[in-house]
Design a protein around this motif. Structure first.
Motif, PDB file in Angstrom:
ATOM      1  N   ASP A   1       1.685 -12.671   6.410  1.00 28.66           N
ATOM      2  CA  ASP A   1      -0.032 -12.796   5.192  1.00 28.66           C
ATOM      3  C   ASP A   1       1.185 -12.352   3.810  1.00 28.66           C
ATOM      4  OD1 ASP A   1      -1.126 -11.706   7.476  1.00 28.66           O
ATOM      5  OD2 ASP A   1      -0.871  -9.150   6.906  1.00 28.66           O
TER       6      ASP A   1
ATOM      7  N   GLU B   1      -1.226 -15.700   2.058  1.00 31.12           N
ATOM      8  CA  GLU B   1      -1.315 -15.735   0.503  1.00 31.12           C
ATOM      9  C   GLU B   1      -0.887 -17.002  -0.312  1.00 31.12           C
ATOM     10  OE1 GLU B   1      -0.466 -11.078  -0.463  1.00 31.12           O
ATOM     11  OE2 GLU B   1      -0.426 -12.191  -2.287  1.00 31.12           O
TER      12      GLU B   1
ATOM     13  N   ARG C   1       8.752 -10.477  -2.926  1.00 24.58           N
ATOM     14  CA  ARG C   1       7.701  -9.878  -3.803  1.00 24.58           C
ATOM     15  C   ARG C   1       8.606 -10.110  -5.021  1.00 24.58           C
ATOM     16  NH1 ARG C   1       1.948 -10.123  -3.406  1.00 24.58           N
ATOM     17  NH2 ARG C   1       1.446 -10.011  -0.347  1.00 24.58           N
TER      18      ARG C   1
END
Lengths: 369, 123
Positions: free
Chosen positions: A14, A18, A211
């Motif tokens: 994902d 993104e 992240r």
């Protein structure tokens, strides 16, 4: 691969989407080949600062049991017994005919051996190990962990912000270290020629860790495209291209993975063939090849001697953004393997001059302490 | 001046009987960083849909086809030193070659800008 088979997704799927990655099928996984920065930009960024790679498609395996070292040594030419806890070694699964089933990383993790194997070979490797590892060894596939690689001259500085202990690890060393609160297996290694780490992180924590790392100003996400150009510049083999079940470690110029004791004792699959080649030489060898012009020579390009006779084939070839020109590796008949030898490459029906060169194309910058 | 587009993502612009040919912005975006362009020699005769040039990105080589029948009269020498021009200005400084056309009526078989835009959106 069957087109109908649904592609597997890593824990970072994902996030890739993104980030705007171009996703492609690779070894049964839907993987990012590049992000909006582009292959060239990603490549140069990794050499200048730090790049984050998702390599979760690779297999992670743990071997336990009292006979794990002796049994694994039957399948690889490396000296695993000499490997101290916390040390990692590059090796290869060899077959009875001396050829290579896969290349892999082997770490002595103290109470176990931790292996990282190629995605495309994962299933075959596990069948091979289950069939050939004798009593006193248990094999566990680690499928609840992702694998991230943080590579580049700023990798150590960045990762130390989350886990100061990683700064002390030397090239090809391993430690279980908590990173941002997650229990990780960290190896100071990689496949770009740069300093950096491979981080095995629980799937549940993988996206959060990725992240955090990407939020650091030095770090960009890097896809498989740049991973390939980086490893080619570093002169590192891609399994399936540069080494496979038709090439031996000696032909592949991997003599250094056959450690001293194993040369004396043998006792690994194909050791009769491989030790004979070590003693008497092989007929061909993997070499670096630098095209003289600007045209890249891709895999399967024919290599000719200057008399126009075929002497080998390119196994990996493309453009090296750091070198800023075409680069390649391939196999040539042994008498043409000396650096400086002039050869011709048949690209689109035209013989183009090239030269056998020393590898790597871009110098390795590992942290040896 | 007429600008037309092929389904193979080439553009062709006719001016005073000479057509300039290159690849479209869509093409350069899908190819990625272009590192080498192999152009035909001046004087080479091209056949519609036959091989005309090769464009190489870091990852792969792709063929560029002749959009029409004709003969090469000029190639963009700048691309040898700076193949990245194809990424920066694919429909301007990044042109590939100029050709005379054997049959200008073949232009009618190609798409105009609006039709090409629709074609790309449908991909």
């Amino acid at each position: 691969m069957d087109q109908q088979t649904e592609l597997l997704k890593t824990a970072l799927y994902d996030l890739h989407v993104e980030l705007g990655a171009k996703m492609v099928p690779f070894a049964g996984y839907d993987m990012p080949v590049q992000y909006p920065l582009g292959v060239k930009g990603e490549h140069l960024h990794t050499r200048a600062k730090a790049g984050l790679f998702d390599v979760s498609h690779m297999g992670q395996v743990r071997l336990t049991g009292e006979n794990r070292v002796a049994e694994l040594e039957k399948l690889v030419p490396g000296d695993i017994a000499i490997l101290k806890p916390g040390r990692t070694r590059y090796s290869a699964f060899t077959q009875d005919d001396g050829t290579i089933l896969d290349d892999l990383m082997i770490t002595n993790a103290g109470d176990s051996l931790f292996l990282v194997i190629n995605a495309a070979c994962k299933d075959d490797d596990i069948v091979h190990m289950r069939a050939n590892l004798g009593d006193g060894v248990s094999l566990e596939e680690i499928d609840d962990r992702a694998l991230l690689a943080l590579q580049g001259p700023d990798a150590a500085k960045v990762l130390a912000r989350f886990a100061p202990a990683v700064a002390d690890l030397k090239f090809m060393s391993f430690a279980e270290i908590e990173i941002a609160g997650s229990p990780c297996f960290v190896t100071r290694s990689g496949y770009t020629g740069e300093d950096g780490y491979e981080i095995s992180v629980p799937n549940a924590d993988a996206e959060a860790l990725a992240r955090k790392l990407l939020a650091e100003e030095e770090v960009e996400a890097i896809g498989l495209g740049a991973r390939d150009s980086l490893r080619l510049e570093a002169g590192l083999c891609l399994y399936g291209n540069d080494i496979d079940t038709t090439t031996t470690p000696v032909e592949g110029d991997l003599n250094w993975i056959i450690n001293k004791r194993r040369r004396e004792e043998g006792g690994f699959k194909g050791s009769d063939v491989i030790l004979d080649q070590l003693a008497n030489g092989a007929d061909r060898k993997r070499v670096g090849i630098k095209p003289e012009g600007k045209a890249p020579a891709r895999e399967h390009t024919q290599i000719l001697n200057t008399d126009g006779e075929e002497i080998g084939e390119i196994t990996s070839g493309g453009f090296g953004p750091t070198v800023d020109g075409p680069i390649a590796m391939g196999y040539v008949a042994i008498e043409f393997s000396k650096p400086g030898t002039k050869v011709d490459l048949m690209v689109r029906g035209k013989a183009r001059p090239a030269e056998v060169v020393e590898l790597p194309f871009a110098p390795h910058r590992y942290f040896r302490g | 001046m007429t600008k037309k587009f092929s389904q193979e993502h080439e553009w062709i612009e006719l001016e005073d009987g000479v057509a300039t040919v290159g690849i479209t912005d869509y093409a350069q975006q899908s190819l990625g960083d272009i590192v080498y362009v192999e152009l035909p020699e001046v004087g080479k005769k091209l056949t519609k849909d036959g091989d005309a040039a090769v464009v190489e990105s870091v990852k792969a080589a792709s063929d560029v086809y002749a959009p029409l029948d004709g003969e090469i009269v000029e190639i963009n020498e700048e691309l040898d030193a700076n193949p990245g021009l194809v990424n920066e200005a694919p429909e301007a400084e990044g042109w590939f070659f100029k050709m005379t056309l054997s049959d200008e009526s073949q232009l009618d078989e190609l798409m105009d800008e609006a039709a090409y835009k629709e074609f790309v959106e449908g991909l």
